[in-house]
Write a protein that holds these residues in place. Sequence first.
Motif, PDB file in Angstrom:
ATOM      1  N   SER A   1       0.826  -1.210   0.000  1.00  0.00           N
ATOM      2  CA  SER A   1       0.000   0.000   0.000  1.00  0.00           C
ATOM      3  C   SER A   1       0.864   1.265   0.000  1.00  0.00           C
ATOM      4  N   LEU A   2       2.009   1.225   0.654  1.00  0.00           N
ATOM      5  CA  LEU A   2       2.932   2.365   0.603  1.00  0.00           C
ATOM      6  C   LEU A   2       3.522   2.516  -0.800  1.00  0.00           C
ATOM      7  N   GLN A   3       3.776   1.402  -1.468  1.00  0.00           N
ATOM      8  CA  GLN A   3       4.275   1.467  -2.847  1.00  0.00           C
ATOM      9  C   GLN A   3       3.213   2.054  -3.774  1.00  0.00           C
ATOM     10  N   GLU A   4       1.949   1.672  -3.573  1.00  0.00           N
ATOM     11  CA  GLU A   4       0.856   2.252  -4.362  1.00  0.00           C
ATOM     12  C   GLU A   4       0.795   3.761  -4.155  1.00  0.00           C
ATOM     13  N   LEU A   5       0.896   4.185  -2.892  1.00  0.00           N
ATOM     14  CA  LEU A   5       0.881   5.614  -2.582  1.00  0.00           C
ATOM     15  C   LEU A   5       2.056   6.308  -3.254  1.00  0.00           C
ATOM     16  N   ARG A   6       3.250   5.728  -3.120  1.00  0.00           N
ATOM     17  CA  ARG A   6       4.441   6.298  -3.735  1.00  0.00           C
ATOM     18  C   ARG A   6       4.248   6.456  -5.237  1.00  0.00           C
ATOM     19  N   ASP A   7       3.754   5.407  -5.888  1.00  0.00           N
ATOM     20  CA  ASP A   7       3.566   5.449  -7.336  1.00  0.00           C
ATOM     21  C   ASP A   7       2.587   6.556  -7.728  1.00  0.00           C
ATOM     22  N   ARG A   8       1.501   6.680  -6.987  1.00  0.00           N
ATOM     23  CA  ARG A   8       0.501   7.707  -7.272  1.00  0.00           C
ATOM     24  C   ARG A   8       1.107   9.105  -7.122  1.00  0.00           C
ATOM     25  N   LEU A   9       1.863   9.307  -6.055  1.00  0.00           N
ATOM     26  CA  LEU A   9       2.441  10.635  -5.797  1.00  0.00           C
ATOM     27  C   LEU A   9       3.560  10.967  -6.776  1.00  0.00           C
ATOM     28  N   VAL A  10       4.398  10.005  -7.080  1.00  0.00           N
ATOM     29  CA  VAL A  10       5.494  10.255  -8.024  1.00  0.00           C
ATOM     30  C   VAL A  10       4.949  10.517  -9.425  1.00  0.00           C
ATOM     31  N   THR A  11       3.928   9.798  -9.825  1.00  0.00           N
ATOM     32  CA  THR A  11       3.306  10.057 -11.131  1.00  0.00           C
ATOM     33  C   THR A  11       2.816  11.495 -11.197  1.00  0.00           C
ATOM     34  N   ALA A  12       2.153  11.946 -10.160  1.00  0.00           N
ATOM     35  CA  ALA A  12       1.679  13.341 -10.130  1.00  0.00           C
ATOM     36  C   ALA A  12       2.860  14.308 -10.188  1.00  0.00           C
ATOM     37  N   ALA A  13       3.906  14.034  -9.437  1.00  0.00           N
ATOM     38  CA  ALA A  13       5.075  14.919  -9.405  1.00  0.00           C
ATOM     39  C   ALA A  13       5.764  14.970 -10.759  1.00  0.00           C
ATOM     40  N   GLU A  14       5.871  13.831 -11.416  1.00  0.00           N
ATOM     41  CA  GLU A  14       6.548  13.782 -12.719  1.00  0.00           C
ATOM     42  C   GLU A  14       5.775  14.538 -13.787  1.00  0.00           C
ATOM     43  N   GLU A  15       4.469  14.642 -13.624  1.00  0.00           N
ATOM     44  CA  GLU A  15       3.646  15.354 -14.600  1.00  0.00           C
ATOM     45  C   GLU A  15       3.605  16.854 -14.331  1.00  0.00           C
ATOM     46  N   ALA A  16       4.147  17.278 -13.209  1.00  0.00           N
ATOM     47  CA  ALA A  16       4.135  18.694 -12.831  1.00  0.00           C
ATOM     48  C   ALA A  16       5.328  19.431 -13.440  1.00  0.00           C
ATOM     49  N   ARG A  17       5.255  20.747 -13.383  1.00  0.00           N
ATOM     50  CA  ARG A  17       6.383  21.577 -13.827  1.00  0.00           C
ATOM     51  C   ARG A  17       7.559  21.372 -12.889  1.00  0.00           C
ATOM     52  N   PRO A  18       8.763  21.635 -13.354  1.00  0.00           N
ATOM     53  CA  PRO A  18       9.939  21.511 -12.490  1.00  0.00           C
ATOM     54  C   PRO A  18       9.762  22.316 -11.193  1.00  0.00           C
ATOM     55  N   ALA A  19      10.213  21.741 -10.098  1.00  0.00           N
ATOM     56  CA  ALA A  19      10.142  22.329  -8.752  1.00  0.00           C
ATOM     57  C   ALA A  19       8.714  22.426  -8.213  1.00  0.00           C
ATOM     58  N   GLU A  20       7.745  21.908  -8.946  1.00  0.00           N
ATOM     59  CA  GLU A  20       6.354  21.930  -8.498  1.00  0.00           C
ATOM     60  C   GLU A  20       5.849  20.532  -8.142  1.00  0.00           C
ATOM     61  N   GLY A  21       6.734  19.539  -8.183  1.00  0.00           N
ATOM     62  CA  GLY A  21       6.329  18.160  -7.933  1.00  0.00           C
ATOM     63  C   GLY A  21       5.683  17.960  -6.585  1.00  0.00           C
ATOM     64  N   TRP A  22       6.243  18.567  -5.553  1.00  0.00           N
ATOM     65  CA  TRP A  22       5.677  18.401  -4.214  1.00  0.00           C
ATOM     66  C   TRP A  22       4.268  18.963  -4.147  1.00  0.00           C
ATOM     67  N   LYS A  23       4.006  20.039  -4.879  1.00  0.00           N
ATOM     68  CA  LYS A  23       2.655  20.616  -4.888  1.00  0.00           C
ATOM     69  C   LYS A  23       1.666  19.662  -5.548  1.00  0.00           C
ATOM     70  N   ALA A  24       2.114  19.012  -6.604  1.00  0.00           N
ATOM     71  CA  ALA A  24       1.254  18.021  -7.254  1.00  0.00           C
ATOM     72  C   ALA A  24       0.971  16.855  -6.310  1.00  0.00           C
ATOM     73  N   MET A  25       1.969  16.482  -5.505  1.00  0.00           N
ATOM     74  CA  MET A  25       1.754  15.423  -4.512  1.00  0.00           C
ATOM     75  C   MET A  25       0.694  15.838  -3.500  1.00  0.00           C
TER      76      MET A  25
END
Length: 191
Positions: free
Chosen positions: A65-89
Amino acid sequence: MRYASDHKARTHQRIVHNASRQLRAKGLNGPAVSTLMKASGLTHGGFYKHFGSRDDLVAEAIEESLQELRDRLVTAAEEARPAEGWKAMVRTYLTLELCDRADQGCPIAALAPDVARTPPALRQRIVRAVLKLREELLDWMPGRTSNERAANFLAIFSSMVGAIVIARTMPDPAVRQTILHTVRDSLLRSF
């Protein structure tokens, strides 16, 4: 009857996946082994072919379940503008969908009080999985140094987990949404 060579591995993964959802929805003390196995279309008798103990299944389910969460958050971060990944998370985590669906949401928000009461060996395994999540997300956090990013991770994740926990206690979806949006907006302005 002969099974494919990967049958046992696929069955094991199915049990872990279904247990992950059941435990997040009902808590660590909620479903019995027989219930967890039934959710995968299996009987209690096959459990020990896959796991040494219920604690082993719990640990694997939380790790998944932590891996699922990680994957969901990293996918959002990767789709965000540079330096905005944490905001997408933050935006991805603090949604009514994840709040209302504990079985699909953050295992920390769903299970932290239960984890605090687990036997030390199980708790240590879960802590290692949480620390792994932290390490995998640190590079996305705001801050100029690794110490700043680590401190910001703690502030951001503690706030998000707390928001989910409090929002889940509210019966009115509009109130839950207000809590999530308030914390989200506050975090996005704070860093």
